[in-house]
Design a protein around this motif. Structure first.
Motif, PDB file in Angstrom:
ATOM      1  N   GLU A   1      11.641  -2.197   0.673  1.00  0.00           N
ATOM      2  CA  GLU A   1      12.827  -2.063  -0.169  1.00  0.00           C
ATOM      3  C   GLU A   1      13.897  -3.077   0.218  1.00  0.00           C
ATOM      4  O   GLU A   1      14.650  -3.548  -0.638  1.00  0.00           O
ATOM      5  N   ALA A   2      13.966  -3.425   1.497  1.00  0.00           N
ATOM      6  CA  ALA A   2      14.922  -4.454   1.932  1.00  0.00           C
ATOM      7  C   ALA A   2      14.548  -5.821   1.379  1.00  0.00           C
ATOM      8  O   ALA A   2      15.405  -6.706   1.266  1.00  0.00           O
ATOM      9  N   ASN A   3      13.283  -6.012   0.995  1.00  0.00           N
ATOM     10  CA  ASN A   3      12.806  -7.263   0.408  1.00  0.00           C
ATOM     11  C   ASN A   3      12.642  -7.169  -1.104  1.00  0.00           C
ATOM     12  O   ASN A   3      11.925  -7.979  -1.706  1.00  0.00           O
ATOM     13  N   GLN A   4      13.313  -6.182  -1.726  1.00  0.00           N
ATOM     14  CA  GLN A   4      13.257  -5.959  -3.173  1.00  0.00           C
ATOM     15  C   GLN A   4      11.836  -5.687  -3.662  1.00  0.00           C
ATOM     16  O   GLN A   4      11.480  -6.009  -4.799  1.00  0.00           O
ATOM     17  N   ALA A   5      11.031  -5.116  -2.801  1.00  0.00           N
ATOM     18  CA  ALA A   5       9.676  -4.722  -3.155  1.00  0.00           C
ATOM     19  C   ALA A   5       9.571  -3.193  -3.109  1.00  0.00           C
ATOM     20  O   ALA A   5      10.550  -2.505  -2.831  1.00  0.00           O
ATOM     21  N   ALA A   6       8.399  -2.672  -3.379  1.00  0.00           N
ATOM     22  CA  ALA A   6       8.183  -1.222  -3.368  1.00  0.00           C
ATOM     23  C   ALA A   6       6.826  -0.923  -2.746  1.00  0.00           C
ATOM     24  O   ALA A   6       5.845  -1.636  -2.990  1.00  0.00           O
ATOM     25  N   LEU A   7       6.776   0.129  -1.945  1.00  0.00           N
ATOM     26  CA  LEU A   7       5.534   0.586  -1.328  1.00  0.00           C
ATOM     27  C   LEU A   7       5.300   2.028  -1.741  1.00  0.00           C
ATOM     28  O   LEU A   7       6.187   2.871  -1.593  1.00  0.00           O
ATOM     29  N   HIS A   8       4.126   2.318  -2.281  1.00  0.00           N
ATOM     30  CA  HIS A   8       3.815   3.694  -2.643  1.00  0.00           C
ATOM     31  C   HIS A   8       2.309   3.924  -2.555  1.00  0.00           C
ATOM     32  O   HIS A   8       1.515   2.970  -2.487  1.00  0.00           O
ATOM     33  N   LEU A   9       1.944   5.197  -2.527  1.00  0.00           N
ATOM     34  CA  LEU A   9       0.526   5.574  -2.514  1.00  0.00           C
ATOM     35  C   LEU A   9      -0.005   5.444  -3.932  1.00  0.00           C
ATOM     36  O   LEU A   9       0.363   6.209  -4.824  1.00  0.00           O
ATOM     37  N   TYR A  10      -0.884   4.464  -4.155  1.00  0.00           N
ATOM     38  CA  TYR A  10      -1.362   4.173  -5.501  1.00  0.00           C
ATOM     39  C   TYR A  10      -2.464   5.122  -5.939  1.00  0.00           C
ATOM     40  O   TYR A  10      -2.502   5.557  -7.088  1.00  0.00           O
ATOM     41  N   SER A  11      -3.361   5.455  -5.017  1.00  0.00           N
ATOM     42  CA  SER A  11      -4.452   6.383  -5.360  1.00  0.00           C
ATOM     43  C   SER A  11      -4.862   7.163  -4.119  1.00  0.00           C
ATOM     44  O   SER A  11      -4.718   6.686  -2.993  1.00  0.00           O
ATOM     45  N   ASN A  12      -5.366   8.358  -4.346  1.00  0.00           N
ATOM     46  CA  ASN A  12      -5.794   9.236  -3.252  1.00  0.00           C
ATOM     47  C   ASN A  12      -6.944  10.100  -3.743  1.00  0.00           C
ATOM     48  O   ASN A  12      -6.796  10.848  -4.726  1.00  0.00           O
ATOM     49  N   SER A  13      -8.085   9.959  -3.114  1.00  0.00           N
ATOM     50  CA  SER A  13      -9.267  10.741  -3.517  1.00  0.00           C
ATOM     51  C   SER A  13     -10.135  10.989  -2.289  1.00  0.00           C
ATOM     52  O   SER A  13      -9.822  10.543  -1.180  1.00  0.00           O
ATOM     53  N   ASN A  14     -11.246  11.685  -2.496  1.00  0.00           N
ATOM     54  CA  ASN A  14     -12.147  11.970  -1.374  1.00  0.00           C
ATOM     55  C   ASN A  14     -12.958  10.745  -0.961  1.00  0.00           C
ATOM     56  O   ASN A  14     -13.761  10.816  -0.028  1.00  0.00           O
ATOM     57  N   THR A  15     -12.760   9.624  -1.659  1.00  0.00           N
ATOM     58  CA  THR A  15     -13.446   8.382  -1.271  1.00  0.00           C
ATOM     59  C   THR A  15     -12.490   7.389  -0.610  1.00  0.00           C
ATOM     60  O   THR A  15     -12.903   6.273  -0.285  1.00  0.00           O
ATOM     61  N   GLY A  16     -11.240   7.792  -0.408  1.00  0.00           N
ATOM     62  CA  GLY A  16     -10.311   6.908   0.286  1.00  0.00           C
ATOM     63  C   GLY A  16      -8.930   6.880  -0.346  1.00  0.00           C
ATOM     64  O   GLY A  16      -8.700   7.434  -1.423  1.00  0.00           O
ATOM     65  N   CYS A  17      -8.012   6.233   0.345  1.00  0.00           N
ATOM     66  CA  CYS A  17      -6.632   6.074  -0.113  1.00  0.00           C
ATOM     67  C   CYS A  17      -6.336   4.600  -0.371  1.00  0.00           C
ATOM     68  O   CYS A  17      -6.963   3.717   0.231  1.00  0.00           O
ATOM     69  N   CYS A  18      -5.380   4.369  -1.254  1.00  0.00           N
ATOM     70  CA  CYS A  18      -4.985   3.004  -1.576  1.00  0.00           C
ATOM     71  C   CYS A  18      -3.461   2.929  -1.637  1.00  0.00           C
ATOM     72  O   CYS A  18      -2.832   3.650  -2.427  1.00  0.00           O
ATOM     73  N   PHE A  19      -2.880   2.081  -0.793  1.00  0.00           N
ATOM     74  CA  PHE A  19      -1.440   1.853  -0.802  1.00  0.00           C
ATOM     75  C   PHE A  19      -1.159   0.528  -1.511  1.00  0.00           C
ATOM     76  O   PHE A  19      -1.887  -0.448  -1.313  1.00  0.00           O
ATOM     77  N   ARG A  20      -0.100   0.517  -2.308  1.00  0.00           N
ATOM     78  CA  ARG A  20       0.240  -0.687  -3.079  1.00  0.00           C
ATOM     79  C   ARG A  20       1.636  -1.182  -2.711  1.00  0.00           C
ATOM     80  O   ARG A  20       2.606  -0.423  -2.699  1.00  0.00           O
TER      81      ARG A  20
END
Length: 417
Positions: A388-407
């Motif tokens: 957020e300090a770099n004008q970007a955003a980090l969030h959990l994009y997907s979550n399932s029993n096959t893994g997680c994906c952060f964007r």
């Protein structure tokens, strides 16, 4: 004789009177001032006066009409200026603004609302339900219950949770609706910042007092473990003491880092080139095979704004978390591309783990929340703050029993962020 004198006297009198009448009558006839002519001149004078009065009145009315026209033109210019000023203000504020009419059609839609709802174009004139069914549902609930603020929700194409507030706008006999959209993460961020700012000041003031006894405990434990007569069970206990002393010291360091964090040194650089260098370094440092981390992209170059040193810290945290839980092959998948919804570059970090529960999912960005005994609970929070300090955003994009994906969603010049 007397009678004659009297007759003579009366005769001239009669003649005199007669002559006087004749002369007067002759004066009216032969002097051009007959009664008919005199009346005609009077009418002409009155007509001239009326023409003059009419001209004067017409001139006065024309002057007032010109003044009214000039005032109307000036007011028109003022109204146009105010309309442009209002439009600029509405488009420039950070809150999303949506106005719909009595039949549910969109009449006003600013850029912030477009960004929060994840739309590519202005939907003015279209029904709200065709643009965002989730927001329409909360609108119906407000109309039924009267509750002006909606609960948290995320639109289908949106990338952040938002809160909607509803107000009536009366226009004649009709009623329009003003909808204000707020980024819910900003509210949570402000609360967390206040909390951590207070904690940082507290930690900074007592860090010296904490570290001194903490260092003494750790040093005494190490000396105790070096005694020849100490049992193995006691050696194990001293190692536990040292490990937890180090953990407390790490927590102190992280909190101090929050309180004295320097502004981001944002740079414009090629993400693909930087990421290839990072993957090579991370693979060597973690003693991984080159096939354990795979990088996907369709671009030969992808320019982004970010502080390279801070991006290294964020990506390190995400990749280390992914390695901790990943069980498949490859262990990590990194993907860079451009979002079709917002036109912003992004970086996905995906693992092959078992996913996370709903309870854990809702708390992963909370400070001091951790599921690991060795963790401090500040890694993901720090990563989100840095983005957020770099004008970007980090969030959990997907979550399932096959893994997680952060964007990580980067700032883009083309999309305006």
């Amino acid at each position: 004789m007397k009678i004659v004198e009297i007759g003579l006297k009366e005769e001239p009198y009669e003649v005199k009177v007669s002559c006087t009448v004749l002369k007067t009558s002759s004066l009216w006839r032969h002097g051009g001032l007959s009664l008919t002519a005199y009346t005609g001149y009077s009418h002409a004078g009155m007509l001239g006066i009326s023409f003059f009065a009419t001209a004067f009145l017409a001139h006065t009315l024309a002057r007032r009409a010109r003044a009214s026209e000039a005032l109307a033109n000036q007011r028109g210019v003022d109204v146009q200026f105010l309309a442009q000023l209002n439009a600029q203000i509405v488009q420039g504020i950070h809150s999303g603004i949506v106005v719909i009419d009595i039949v549910g059609r969109i009449r006003l839609f600013n850029e912030a609302a477009q960004r929060l709802l994840g739309l590519n174009e202005q939907p003015n004139g279209r029904p709200l339900i065709s643009i965002t069914p989730e927001l329409t549902e909360h609108l119906f609930n407000w109309q039924k219950s009267g509750q002006t603020t909606s609960p948290l929700f995320r639109p289908t194409n949106g990338e952040v949770d938002i809160i909607a507030t509803f107000r009536e706008l009366k226009r004649g006999k009709g009623v329009n609706v003003l909808i204000m959209l707020e980024d819910a993460t900003l509210t949570a961020q402000r609360a967390a910042q206040l909390k951590l700012a207070s904690l940082g000041r507290l930690t900074a003031s007592i860090a010296h007092e904490i570290r001194n006894p903490l260092g003494a405990i750790s040093h005494a434990s190490q000396l105790l473990a070096e005694l020849p007569q100490i049992s193995q069970d006691n050696v194990r206990l001293t190692r536990i003491i040292v490990k937890h002393c180090e953990r407390v010291n790490t927590i102190i360091e992280n909190v101090l880092q929050l309180s004295r964090r320097e502004p981001a040194n944002t740079q414009y650089f090629d993400l693909l080139t930087w990421l290839q260098s990072y993957v090579n370094e991370f693979t060597i440092h973690q003693h991984l095979n080159t096939s354990d981390i795979v990088l996907y992209t369709h671009h030969s170059t992808l320019m982004v704004y970010f502080d390279p040193e801070q991006l290294y810290q964020v990506l390190n945290n995400l990749c280390e978390n992914g390695l901790r839980y990943s069980q498949g092959s490859p262990l990590l998948e990194l993907t860079i591309d451009i979002s079709t919804d917002t036109g912003r570059p992004y970086l996905d970090v995906c693992d092959k783990g078992e996913g996370m529960t709903e309870d854990v999912k809702n708390q992963i960005f909370e400070p001091f929340f951790t599921t690991q005994s060795k963790g401090t609970g500040l890694g993901l929070y720090l990563a989100k703050e840095i983005c957020e300090a770099n004008q970007a955003a980090l969030h959990l994009y997907s979550n399932s029993n096959t893994g997680c994906c952060f964007r990580i969603l980067f700032f883009s010049v083309q999309s305006g962020g």
